[in-house]
Design a protein around this motif. Structure first.
Motif, mmCIF file in Angstrom:
data_model
loop_
_atom_site.group_PDB
_atom_site.id
_atom_site.type_symbol
_atom_site.label_atom_id
_atom_site.label_comp_id
_atom_site.label_asym_id
_atom_site.label_seq_id
_atom_site.Cartn_x
_atom_site.Cartn_y
_atom_site.Cartn_z
ATOM 1 N N ILE A 71 0.809 -1.067 -0.138
ATOM 2 C CA ILE A 71 -0.042 0.007 -0.029
ATOM 3 C C ILE A 71 0.919 1.281 0.196
ATOM 4 O O ILE A 71 1.606 1.472 1.030
ATOM 5 N N LEU A 72 0.822 2.179 -0.879
ATOM 6 C CA LEU A 72 1.474 3.270 -0.921
ATOM 7 C C LEU A 72 0.474 4.564 -0.752
ATOM 8 O O LEU A 72 -0.444 4.539 -1.231
ATOM 9 N N THR A 73 1.012 5.484 -0.068
ATOM 10 C CA THR A 73 0.519 6.879 0.237
ATOM 11 C C THR A 73 1.251 7.783 -0.429
ATOM 12 O O THR A 73 2.396 7.832 -0.628
ATOM 13 N N GLN A 120 -5.880 16.856 -5.084
ATOM 14 C CA GLN A 120 -7.161 16.355 -5.388
ATOM 15 C C GLN A 120 -7.002 14.940 -6.703
ATOM 16 O O GLN A 120 -7.502 15.225 -7.694
ATOM 17 N N PRO A 121 -6.468 14.116 -6.023
ATOM 18 C CA PRO A 121 -6.201 12.859 -6.724
ATOM 19 C C PRO A 121 -7.539 12.208 -7.021
ATOM 20 O O PRO A 121 -8.302 12.055 -6.253
ATOM 21 N N ILE A 122 -7.390 11.405 -8.363
ATOM 22 C CA ILE A 122 -8.728 10.547 -8.579
ATOM 23 C C ILE A 122 -8.160 9.191 -8.599
ATOM 24 O O ILE A 122 -8.838 8.423 -8.266
ATOM 25 N N SER A 123 -7.152 8.927 -9.365
ATOM 26 C CA SER A 123 -6.587 7.471 -9.446
ATOM 27 C C SER A 123 -5.125 7.679 -9.885
ATOM 28 O O SER A 123 -4.176 8.540 -10.317
ATOM 29 N N VAL A 124 -4.427 6.559 -9.834
ATOM 30 C CA VAL A 124 -3.003 6.054 -10.153
ATOM 31 C C VAL A 124 -2.930 5.126 -10.851
ATOM 32 O O VAL A 124 -3.437 3.961 -10.789
ATOM 33 N N THR A 125 -1.867 5.279 -11.937
ATOM 34 C CA THR A 125 -1.562 4.014 -12.652
ATOM 35 C C THR A 125 -0.008 3.637 -12.503
ATOM 36 O O THR A 125 0.884 4.808 -12.058
ATOM 37 N N THR A 127 -7.504 1.524 -5.713
ATOM 38 C CA THR A 127 -7.417 2.652 -4.832
ATOM 39 C C THR A 127 -8.035 2.127 -3.479
ATOM 40 O O THR A 127 -9.056 1.619 -3.463
ATOM 41 N N VAL A 128 -7.207 2.355 -2.387
ATOM 42 C CA VAL A 128 -7.662 1.755 -1.055
ATOM 43 C C VAL A 128 -8.432 2.790 -0.317
ATOM 44 O O VAL A 128 -9.621 2.384 0.062
ATOM 45 N N ARG A 129 -8.160 4.032 -0.624
ATOM 46 C CA ARG A 129 -9.018 5.038 0.030
ATOM 47 C C ARG A 129 -8.311 6.360 -0.305
ATOM 48 O O ARG A 129 -6.939 6.449 -0.744
ATOM 49 N N THR A 130 -9.098 7.627 -0.340
ATOM 50 C CA THR A 130 -8.375 8.793 -0.375
ATOM 51 C C THR A 130 -8.683 9.781 1.015
ATOM 52 O O THR A 130 -9.684 10.259 0.896
ATOM 53 N N ILE A 188 -3.763 10.049 -1.532
ATOM 54 C CA ILE A 188 -4.546 8.740 -2.065
ATOM 55 C C ILE A 188 -3.559 7.561 -1.742
ATOM 56 O O ILE A 188 -2.225 7.696 -1.860
ATOM 57 N N GLN A 189 -4.369 6.585 -1.495
ATOM 58 C CA GLN A 189 -3.647 5.473 -0.890
ATOM 59 C C GLN A 189 -3.901 4.193 -2.002
ATOM 60 O O GLN A 189 -5.286 4.082 -2.406
ATOM 61 N N VAL A 190 -3.080 3.665 -2.660
ATOM 62 C CA VAL A 190 -3.199 2.613 -3.719
ATOM 63 C C VAL A 190 -2.298 1.542 -3.345
ATOM 64 O O VAL A 190 -1.533 1.482 -2.617
ATOM 65 N N LYS A 191 -2.963 0.176 -4.006
ATOM 66 C CA LYS A 191 -2.256 -1.144 -3.927
ATOM 67 C C LYS A 191 -1.310 -1.176 -5.181
ATOM 68 O O LYS A 191 -2.074 -1.099 -6.141
ATOM 69 N N VAL A 192 -0.240 -1.669 -4.854
ATOM 70 C CA VAL A 192 0.685 -1.746 -5.980
ATOM 71 C C VAL A 192 0.270 -2.878 -6.934
ATOM 72 O O VAL A 192 -0.018 -4.084 -6.465
#
Length: 359
Positions: free
Chosen positions: A149-151, A156-161, A169-172, A178-182
């Protein structure tokens, strides 16, 4: 040697300002119209100030905005957010400004603009400011694993590639995080790009593009070559690792030196040398990569070619050293094949190294 860099930066800015003021056209009576000619980056070459026109600006950088009719400048805004400037440094022909990181902009909107307020009126000057680079706030290791999980700091993030794959997306938690899963399948490197309300960010290089050591040396348990002046190395230690299953354990002697050889690589293609290091006591190490015929180990690992880093004990220190600080990238040959690790302390210590390479 490296401590004087901030002083040199101030000196360079002084040279640019001196150049600008000595070059200004003082015939202000002929400049009764308000106009902007260009936005210019400030740089120094051969102890002379140079202005270089740019097509987009970056936050937290100094620029000289060149024009006419600016003598009575009272206010500057970007997308209606005010930018402070030193009024004593304003001339009829230009003004120095530093673009603050807090400005509001949107690269989906074509009228991102400066506004200049003067006694001659108000001028709107459309000009793009690049999206800020995303920043990873919880980097526990140099190369993340799939599922980590990366923070990420972004506006105003929407999504990450990551590596061209949409990350889950885990949560904002906030408007700037924004927190996302690799994604599954991520290995050693890939570009991280944030889509925000402002558009797409610049890519952030994640991981290591040219890996020297991960859990091994490109499938080999030992490097192409190695050596030391005092101390010893275990190239397959499982005692402490930053990522994966193995690290390099070096037991240092006082003022000792070790080197690791790898397949030759042209570092002109890369920006940083990345290393994860964990000492058991406070440690100052000097890292260098200078390779060349007739260059002995003592000179190559000396202050002239190396960067000294102070490391915190009992934790992994994830270091990124600019390649340009380790080698002159204007040289005809920028190929390197050896990493030097020089201990600048008079006592012994245990040092663990992991995830070594270039990005």
């Amino acid at each position: 040697m490296k401590k004087i860099k901030s002083i040199m930066r101030l000196f360079n800015v002084f040279l640019v300002i001196l150049f600008v003021f000595s070059s200004c056209d003082n015939n202000d009576s002929e400049n009764n119209t308000l106009s902007i000619e260009s936005v210019n980056a400030t740089k120094v070459e051969d102890y002379a100030g140079i202005l270089e026109p740019v097509e987009e600006a970056y936050t937290e950088n100094l620029y000289y905005i060149k024009g006419a009719g600016l003598a009575t400048l009272s206010k500057i805004t970007y997308n209606d957010v005010e930018i402070t400037f030193n009024a004593t440094m304003v001339t009829n022909n230009g003004v120095f400004v530093t673009i603050p990181s807090a400005i509001l902009y949107n690269n989906k909107v074509i009228n991102n603009s400066f506004k200049f307020y003067t006694g001659l009126g108000t001028l709107v000057y459309p000009f793009p400011v690049a999206n800020p680079d995303p920043e990873i706030l919880n980097a526990a290791k140099a190369i993340p694993d799939a599922g980590d999980i990366l923070t990420i700091k972004a506006y105003q993030p929407i999504s990450v590639t990551i590596g061209g794959v949409l990350a889950t997306t885990v949560r904002t938690p906030t408007t700037t995080q924004i927190q996302v899963k690799v994604p599954a399948g991520f290995k050693d490197s890939g570009d991280l790009v944030v889509l925000s309300a402002y558009g797409l960010s610049n890519p952030l290089s994640l991981g290591i593009d040219y890996l020297i050591f991960g859990d091994d040396f490109s499938g080999s348990a030992t490097p192409v070559g190695s050596g030391n002046w005092g101390g010893s190395e275990n190239f397959a230690s499982t005692e402490l690792v930053s990522r994966g299953t193995h690290s390099i354990k070096r037991v240092t002697g006082g003022w000792s030196l070790a080197w690791i050889d790898f397949e030759p690589v042209d570092v002109k293609e890369y920006t940083y040398l990345k290393i994860s290091v964990r000492p058991d006591v406070v440690r100052n190490l000097r890292f260098s990569i200078k390779s060349g015929e007739g260059l002995d180990e003592n000179t190559a690992s000396g202050d002239k070619y190396g960067i000294e880093v102070q490391l915190e004990p009992g934790k992994w220190n994830h270091i990124s050293i600019p390649v340009k600080d380790l080698i002159d990238l204007d040289e005809s040959d920028t190929t390197v094949k050896r990493l030097y690790i020089r201990d600048l302390n008079g006592t012994s210590a245990n040092i663990f190294l992991d995830d070594i390479g270039f990005i």
